[in-house]
Scaffold this motif. Structure first.
Motif, PDB file in Angstrom:
ATOM      1  N   GLY A  66      55.766  43.084  50.582  1.00  0.00           N
ATOM      2  CA  GLY A  66      57.007  43.618  50.025  1.00  0.00           C
ATOM      3  C   GLY A  66      57.602  44.722  50.868  1.00  0.00           C
ATOM      4  N   VAL A  67      58.786  45.140  50.477  1.00  0.00           N
ATOM      5  CA  VAL A  67      59.488  46.232  51.167  1.00  0.00           C
ATOM      6  C   VAL A  67      58.688  47.523  51.058  1.00  0.00           C
ATOM      7  N   ASP A  68      58.045  47.724  49.906  1.00  0.00           N
ATOM      8  CA  ASP A  68      57.275  48.951  49.699  1.00  0.00           C
ATOM      9  C   ASP A  68      55.885  48.892  50.329  1.00  0.00           C
ATOM     10  N   GLY A  69      55.550  47.782  51.021  1.00  0.00           N
ATOM     11  CA  GLY A  69      54.254  47.666  51.689  1.00  0.00           C
ATOM     12  C   GLY A  69      53.177  47.045  50.823  1.00  0.00           C
ATOM     13  N   THR A  70      53.533  46.564  49.633  1.00  0.00           N
ATOM     14  CA  THR A  70      52.568  45.951  48.732  1.00  0.00           C
ATOM     15  C   THR A  70      52.188  44.564  49.240  1.00  0.00           C
ATOM     16  N   ILE A  71      50.871  44.351  49.362  1.00  0.00           N
ATOM     17  CA  ILE A  71      50.354  43.044  49.768  1.00  0.00           C
ATOM     18  C   ILE A  71      50.047  42.260  48.506  1.00  0.00           C
ATOM     19  N   ARG A  72      50.516  41.046  48.433  1.00  0.00           N
ATOM     20  CA  ARG A  72      50.263  40.196  47.270  1.00  0.00           C
ATOM     21  C   ARG A  72      49.575  38.918  47.723  1.00  0.00           C
ATOM     22  N   TRP A  73      48.485  38.588  47.033  1.00  0.00           N
ATOM     23  CA  TRP A  73      47.731  37.355  47.261  1.00  0.00           C
ATOM     24  C   TRP A  73      48.055  36.423  46.105  1.00  0.00           C
ATOM     25  N   ASN A  74      48.809  35.371  46.357  1.00  0.00           N
ATOM     26  CA  ASN A  74      49.238  34.414  45.340  1.00  0.00           C
ATOM     27  C   ASN A  74      49.892  35.124  44.150  1.00  0.00           C
ATOM     28  N   GLY A  75      50.668  36.171  44.433  1.00  0.00           N
ATOM     29  CA  GLY A  75      51.405  36.879  43.398  1.00  0.00           C
ATOM     30  C   GLY A  75      50.688  38.088  42.817  1.00  0.00           C
ATOM     31  N   HIS A  76      49.412  38.286  43.118  1.00  0.00           N
ATOM     32  CA  HIS A  76      48.653  39.425  42.583  1.00  0.00           C
ATOM     33  C   HIS A  76      48.501  40.487  43.667  1.00  0.00           C
ATOM     34  N   ALA A  77      48.800  41.732  43.309  1.00  0.00           N
ATOM     35  CA  ALA A  77      48.703  42.825  44.268  1.00  0.00           C
ATOM     36  C   ALA A  77      47.241  43.080  44.640  1.00  0.00           C
ATOM     37  N   VAL A  78      47.006  43.193  45.960  1.00  0.00           N
ATOM     38  CA  VAL A  78      45.657  43.489  46.472  1.00  0.00           C
ATOM     39  C   VAL A  78      45.792  44.554  47.552  1.00  0.00           C
ATOM     40  N   ASP A  79      44.682  45.242  47.810  1.00  0.00           N
ATOM     41  CA  ASP A  79      44.708  46.184  48.920  1.00  0.00           C
ATOM     42  C   ASP A  79      44.129  45.500  50.169  1.00  0.00           C
ATOM     43  N   LYS A  80      44.079  46.223  51.257  1.00  0.00           N
ATOM     44  CA  LYS A  80      43.666  45.640  52.533  1.00  0.00           C
ATOM     45  C   LYS A  80      42.218  45.162  52.496  1.00  0.00           C
ATOM     46  N   GLY A  81      41.339  45.907  51.824  1.00  0.00           N
ATOM     47  CA  GLY A  81      39.923  45.510  51.722  1.00  0.00           C
ATOM     48  C   GLY A  81      39.748  44.236  50.902  1.00  0.00           C
ATOM     49  N   GLU A  82      40.451  44.146  49.764  1.00  0.00           N
ATOM     50  CA  GLU A  82      40.372  42.944  48.944  1.00  0.00           C
ATOM     51  C   GLU A  82      40.932  41.734  49.696  1.00  0.00           C
ATOM     52  N   LEU A  83      41.988  41.956  50.464  1.00  0.00           N
ATOM     53  CA  LEU A  83      42.573  40.869  51.245  1.00  0.00           C
ATOM     54  C   LEU A  83      41.556  40.336  52.257  1.00  0.00           C
ATOM     55  N   ALA A  84      40.838  41.233  52.904  1.00  0.00           N
ATOM     56  CA  ALA A  84      39.834  40.806  53.881  1.00  0.00           C
ATOM     57  C   ALA A  84      38.743  39.984  53.207  1.00  0.00           C
ATOM     58  N   LYS A  85      38.302  40.391  52.007  1.00  0.00           N
ATOM     59  CA  LYS A  85      37.272  39.636  51.281  1.00  0.00           C
ATOM     60  C   LYS A  85      37.779  38.251  50.878  1.00  0.00           C
ATOM     61  N   LEU A  86      39.009  38.192  50.384  1.00  0.00           N
ATOM     62  CA  LEU A  86      39.584  36.911  49.987  1.00  0.00           C
ATOM     63  C   LEU A  86      39.722  35.970  51.181  1.00  0.00           C
ATOM     64  N   LEU A  87      40.190  36.499  52.302  1.00  0.00           N
ATOM     65  CA  LEU A  87      40.343  35.672  53.501  1.00  0.00           C
ATOM     66  C   LEU A  87      39.000  35.181  54.011  1.00  0.00           C
ATOM     67  N   TYR A  88      38.002  36.044  53.998  1.00  0.00           N
ATOM     68  CA  TYR A  88      36.665  35.662  54.435  1.00  0.00           C
ATOM     69  C   TYR A  88      36.114  34.554  53.534  1.00  0.00           C
ATOM     70  N   GLY A  89      36.391  34.649  52.236  1.00  0.00           N
ATOM     71  CA  GLY A  89      35.919  33.621  51.307  1.00  0.00           C
ATOM     72  C   GLY A  89      36.562  32.267  51.551  1.00  0.00           C
ATOM     73  N   THR A  90      37.827  32.261  51.963  1.00  0.00           N
ATOM     74  CA  THR A  90      38.496  30.974  52.196  1.00  0.00           C
ATOM     75  C   THR A  90      38.001  30.282  53.456  1.00  0.00           C
ATOM     76  N   THR A  91      37.494  31.057  54.406  1.00  0.00           N
ATOM     77  CA  THR A  91      37.012  30.433  55.651  1.00  0.00           C
ATOM     78  C   THR A  91      35.682  29.723  55.449  1.00  0.00           C
ATOM     79  N   HIS A  92      34.995  29.973  54.359  1.00  0.00           N
ATOM     80  CA  HIS A  92      33.695  29.349  54.117  1.00  0.00           C
ATOM     81  C   HIS A  92      33.761  28.193  53.120  1.00  0.00           C
ATOM     82  N   LEU A  93      34.964  27.795  52.748  1.00  0.00           N
ATOM     83  CA  LEU A  93      35.118  26.630  51.884  1.00  0.00           C
ATOM     84  C   LEU A  93      34.972  25.361  52.709  1.00  0.00           C
ATOM     85  N   ARG A  94      34.652  24.263  52.034  1.00  0.00           N
ATOM     86  CA  ARG A  94      34.474  22.983  52.735  1.00  0.00           C
ATOM     87  C   ARG A  94      35.752  22.599  53.493  1.00  0.00           C
ATOM     88  N   ALA A  95      36.880  22.640  52.820  1.00  0.00           N
ATOM     89  CA  ALA A  95      38.177  22.399  53.461  1.00  0.00           C
ATOM     90  C   ALA A  95      38.966  23.699  53.393  1.00  0.00           C
TER      91      ALA A  95
END
Length: 140
Positions: A66-95
């Motif tokens: 967003g304009v205010d710097g808010t990061i949203r993951w699928n519409g839910h606000a997350v901080d930089k640390g949570e974003l890193a955890k979510l991204l790391y989790g997606t790389t270990h899925l089968r597809a």
């Protein structure tokens, strides 16, 4: 000039003329090919008639900035640390799901660079920018 031996003209020629033999063989081959029955066997295969209502879509995750710097993951606000955890989790899925990045036009460049660095550090390979066509023209 002769070499000393007389050639007798009355001796029979022992060579066989193969031209008629080849002609007969070609005619027989053509007749054989013509008389082969046409293949009439068929295999019935049920093909889909059209698109169904329930088409499978690949998994997609969207990161918006967003304009205010808010990061949203699928519409839910997350901080930089949570974003890193979510991204790391997606790389270990089968597809690995498709990751879409949609920054706001007025988002800070430094914040956008931070988010892109986090995405790169996570090891995501299925990544793309979306909705860039809205930035095609500039206000004058």
């Amino acid at each position: 000039m002769t070499t000393g031996e007389a050639v007798s003209r009355e001796a029979p020629i022992s060579a066989i003329n193969t031209t008629p033999l080849i002609d007969v063989m070609l005619v027989l081959l053509i007749m054989f090919v013509i008389t082969i029955p046409v293949a009439t066997q068929s295999i019935q295969v049920d093909l889909p008639a059209g698109m169904t209502e329930h088409t499978v879509q690949p998994l997609q995750n969207t990161i918006t900035l967003g304009v205010d710097g808010t990061i949203r993951w699928n519409g839910h606000a997350v901080d930089k640390g949570e974003l890193a955890k979510l991204l790391y989790g997606t790389t270990h899925l089968r597809a690995e799901p498709e990751l879409r990045f949609r920054p706001d036009a007025d988002a800070a460049y430094a914040r956008t660079a931070e988010v892109l660095q986090t995405i790169k550090a996570s090891g995501v390979t299925n990544f793309g920018f979306v909705d860039n066509e809205r930035f095609r023209t500039f206000d004058r």
